[in-house]
Motif scaffolding. Structure first.
Motif, PDB file in Angstrom:
ATOM      1  N   ILE A  18      19.126 -31.037  38.300  1.00 62.08           N
ATOM      2  CA  ILE A  18      20.349 -31.184  39.462  1.00 62.08           C
ATOM      3  C   ILE A  18      20.284 -32.784  39.755  1.00 62.08           C
ATOM      4  N   PRO A  19      21.469 -33.495  39.187  1.00 54.86           N
ATOM      5  CA  PRO A  19      21.549 -34.780  39.540  1.00 54.86           C
ATOM      6  C   PRO A  19      22.241 -35.174  40.703  1.00 54.86           C
ATOM      7  N   THR A  20      21.403 -35.180  41.672  1.00 53.23           N
ATOM      8  CA  THR A  20      21.825 -35.132  43.226  1.00 53.23           C
ATOM      9  C   THR A  20      22.432 -36.352  43.443  1.00 53.23           C
ATOM     10  N   ALA A  21      21.788 -37.762  42.891  1.00 52.64           N
ATOM     11  CA  ALA A  21      22.760 -38.907  43.299  1.00 52.64           C
ATOM     12  C   ALA A  21      24.035 -39.146  42.493  1.00 52.64           C
ATOM     13  N   ILE A  22      24.144 -38.520  41.133  1.00 52.32           N
ATOM     14  CA  ILE A  22      25.171 -38.520  40.247  1.00 52.32           C
ATOM     15  C   ILE A  22      26.285 -37.784  41.131  1.00 52.32           C
ATOM     16  N   TRP A  23      26.091 -36.559  41.411  1.00 52.40           N
ATOM     17  CA  TRP A  23      26.978 -35.720  42.078  1.00 52.40           C
ATOM     18  C   TRP A  23      27.549 -36.077  43.497  1.00 52.40           C
ATOM     19  N   TYR A  24      26.448 -36.650  44.044  1.00 51.42           N
ATOM     20  CA  TYR A  24      26.577 -37.051  45.750  1.00 51.42           C
ATOM     21  C   TYR A  24      27.836 -38.262  45.332  1.00 51.42           C
ATOM     22  N   GLY A  25      27.600 -39.157  44.570  1.00 49.95           N
ATOM     23  CA  GLY A  25      28.237 -40.478  44.397  1.00 49.95           C
ATOM     24  C   GLY A  25      29.747 -40.200  43.854  1.00 49.95           C
ATOM     25  N   ASP A  26      29.800 -39.058  43.020  1.00 52.35           N
ATOM     26  CA  ASP A  26      31.124 -38.625  42.632  1.00 52.35           C
ATOM     27  C   ASP A  26      32.082 -37.977  43.594  1.00 52.35           C
ATOM     28  N   TYR A  28      31.664 -37.966  47.126  1.00 50.41           N
ATOM     29  CA  TYR A  28      31.948 -38.573  48.566  1.00 50.41           C
ATOM     30  C   TYR A  28      32.423 -40.274  48.008  1.00 50.41           C
ATOM     31  N   HIS A  29      32.240 -40.511  46.851  1.00 47.20           N
ATOM     32  CA  HIS A  29      32.840 -41.956  46.705  1.00 47.20           C
ATOM     33  C   HIS A  29      33.343 -42.203  45.375  1.00 47.20           C
ATOM     34  N   GLY A  30      33.487 -41.204  44.814  1.00 49.28           N
ATOM     35  CA  GLY A  30      34.326 -41.436  43.507  1.00 49.28           C
ATOM     36  C   GLY A  30      33.850 -42.303  42.401  1.00 49.28           C
ATOM     37  N   MET A  31      32.586 -42.507  42.325  1.00 49.68           N
ATOM     38  CA  MET A  31      32.011 -43.488  41.463  1.00 49.68           C
ATOM     39  C   MET A  31      30.520 -42.664  40.707  1.00 49.68           C
ATOM     40  N   ASP A  32      30.299 -43.157  39.700  1.00 49.69           N
ATOM     41  CA  ASP A  32      29.062 -42.874  38.909  1.00 49.69           C
ATOM     42  C   ASP A  32      27.865 -43.884  39.337  1.00 49.69           C
ATOM     43  N   ILE A  33      26.996 -43.428  39.938  1.00 44.43           N
ATOM     44  CA  ILE A  33      25.968 -44.231  40.363  1.00 44.43           C
ATOM     45  C   ILE A  33      25.425 -45.143  39.339  1.00 44.43           C
ATOM     46  N   ARG A  34      25.209 -44.498  38.210  1.00 45.07           N
ATOM     47  CA  ARG A  34      24.556 -45.187  37.005  1.00 45.07           C
ATOM     48  C   ARG A  34      25.390 -46.424  36.587  1.00 45.07           C
ATOM     49  N   GLY A  37      24.792 -51.338  40.827  1.00 49.17           N
ATOM     50  CA  GLY A  37      23.143 -51.491  41.518  1.00 49.17           C
ATOM     51  C   GLY A  37      22.374 -51.579  40.053  1.00 49.17           C
ATOM     52  N   SER A  38      21.257 -50.970  40.044  1.00 45.12           N
ATOM     53  CA  SER A  38      20.424 -51.000  38.893  1.00 45.12           C
ATOM     54  C   SER A  38      20.592 -49.946  37.508  1.00 45.12           C
ATOM     55  N   GLY A  39      21.717 -49.221  37.886  1.00 47.88           N
ATOM     56  CA  GLY A  39      21.973 -48.150  36.916  1.00 47.88           C
ATOM     57  C   GLY A  39      20.902 -47.014  37.161  1.00 47.88           C
ATOM     58  N   ASN A  40      20.290 -47.014  37.858  1.00 46.91           N
ATOM     59  CA  ASN A  40      19.258 -45.647  37.973  1.00 46.91           C
ATOM     60  C   ASN A  40      19.873 -44.656  38.835  1.00 46.91           C
ATOM     61  N   GLY A  42      19.068 -42.346  41.013  1.00 53.38           N
ATOM     62  CA  GLY A  42      17.865 -41.887  41.782  1.00 53.38           C
ATOM     63  C   GLY A  42      18.104 -42.407  43.391  1.00 53.38           C
ATOM     64  N   ALA A  43      17.218 -42.189  44.208  1.00 57.30           N
ATOM     65  CA  ALA A  43      17.249 -42.442  45.562  1.00 57.30           C
ATOM     66  C   ALA A  43      17.384 -43.765  45.880  1.00 57.30           C
ATOM     67  N   THR A  44      16.489 -44.727  45.280  1.00 51.59           N
ATOM     68  CA  THR A  44      16.508 -46.000  45.676  1.00 51.59           C
ATOM     69  C   THR A  44      17.631 -46.747  45.163  1.00 51.59           C
ATOM     70  N   ASN A  45      18.387 -46.553  44.133  1.00 53.50           N
ATOM     71  CA  ASN A  45      19.807 -47.084  43.751  1.00 53.50           C
ATOM     72  C   ASN A  45      20.727 -46.386  44.697  1.00 53.50           C
ATOM     73  N   THR A  46      20.470 -45.185  45.189  1.00 56.50           N
ATOM     74  CA  THR A  46      21.586 -44.726  46.260  1.00 56.50           C
ATOM     75  C   THR A  46      21.714 -45.381  47.556  1.00 56.50           C
ATOM     76  N   PHE A  47      20.263 -45.727  47.908  1.00 56.62           N
ATOM     77  CA  PHE A  47      20.217 -46.556  49.254  1.00 56.62           C
ATOM     78  C   PHE A  47      20.819 -47.809  48.900  1.00 56.62           C
ATOM     79  N   ARG A  48      20.474 -48.331  47.792  1.00 54.14           N
ATOM     80  CA  ARG A  48      21.100 -49.908  47.643  1.00 54.14           C
ATOM     81  C   ARG A  48      22.734 -49.978  47.434  1.00 54.14           C
ATOM     82  N   VAL A  49      23.183 -48.800  46.843  1.00 54.21           N
ATOM     83  CA  VAL A  49      24.647 -48.947  46.648  1.00 54.21           C
ATOM     84  C   VAL A  49      25.488 -48.130  47.722  1.00 54.21           C
ATOM     85  N   LEU A  50      25.019 -47.037  48.119  1.00 60.30           N
ATOM     86  CA  LEU A  50      25.706 -46.100  48.965  1.00 60.30           C
ATOM     87  C   LEU A  50      25.311 -46.194  50.498  1.00 60.30           C
TER      88      LEU A  50
END
Length: 214
Positions: A18-26, A28-34, A37-40, A42-50
């Protein structure tokens, strides 16, 4: 029983996928978290970007994936289908498959995160006491260095060492061996971070933003 184990193994992998960060970013923010930021993924990159709200959500869900997968073995034990040692072995198997799912999610072209949060959830299911001490070590290292990656690597090594030196009593050998395997896996997935830490280019994070810092 074989079909049950195969089915639970597949379920564990799918839970981890389940790609939590990817689905959440898409969603609620219309973006691919990858792509940020770091392109990862995961939670750390989500904290940093979102931000913290998104990061906390992703951290909780990703950790729950590992916890839920490992806990599937407890269900078998509660119905007297396996003994305790087999239960621990299956916890390790199912939890590891969830981590693999997070690293290589079938839902997102097999490009996932580094599996730290999912590993944390699995460790909580395996050994709550060692998980608590390891988490405190993570917070200490992070508070001093402001490197999430360094905290993750140190924590991954602390967990098997706690078991190896029997801090909480005699432990099953398979649990100790697996702890060191997980440590190696976490350090391996952070090999680029190690290079950036050495060169001084690794991103820092702060629990409490400093004045003038975004």
């Amino acid at each position: 029983m074989l079909f049950i184990l195969v089915g639970l193994s597949l379920l564990s992998y799918l839970l981890g996928s389940i790609p939590t960060a990817i689905w959440y970013g898409d969603r609620y923010h219309g973006m691919d978290i990858r792509q940020h930021g770091s392109g990862n993924a995961g939670a750390t990159n989500t904290f940093r970007v979102l931000g913290k709200k998104a990061g906390c959500f992703v951290l909780f869900v990703d950790a729950f994936k590992g916890f839920a997968a490992a806990s599937l073995a407890t269900v078998l034990y509660s119905f007297n289908l396996v003994d305790w040692q087999t239960c621990v072995t299956l916890k390790i198997l199912f939890g590891f498959l969830a981590i693999i799912g997070h690293l290589l999610p079938v839902f997102c072209d097999f490009k996932g995160g580094k599996g730290v949060a999912t590993t944390l959830g699995m460790v909580i299911a395996l050994h709550p006491q060692a998980a608590l001490v390891s988490s405190l070590v993570f917070l200490l290292v992070f508070a001093i260095s402001h490197y999430v990656s360094l905290g993750s690597m140190v924590t991954s090594l602390v967990f098997p060492l706690l078991l190896q030196f029997e801090v909480f009593g005699k432990e099953l050998p398979i649990l100790i061996y697996f702890g060191f395997i997980i440590s190696f896996l976490v350090i391996f997935t952070h090999r680029k971070n190690i290079g950036r830490i050495i060169s001084g280019t690794e991103n820092r994070m702060y629990l409490i933003p400093r004045k003038g810092r975004l």
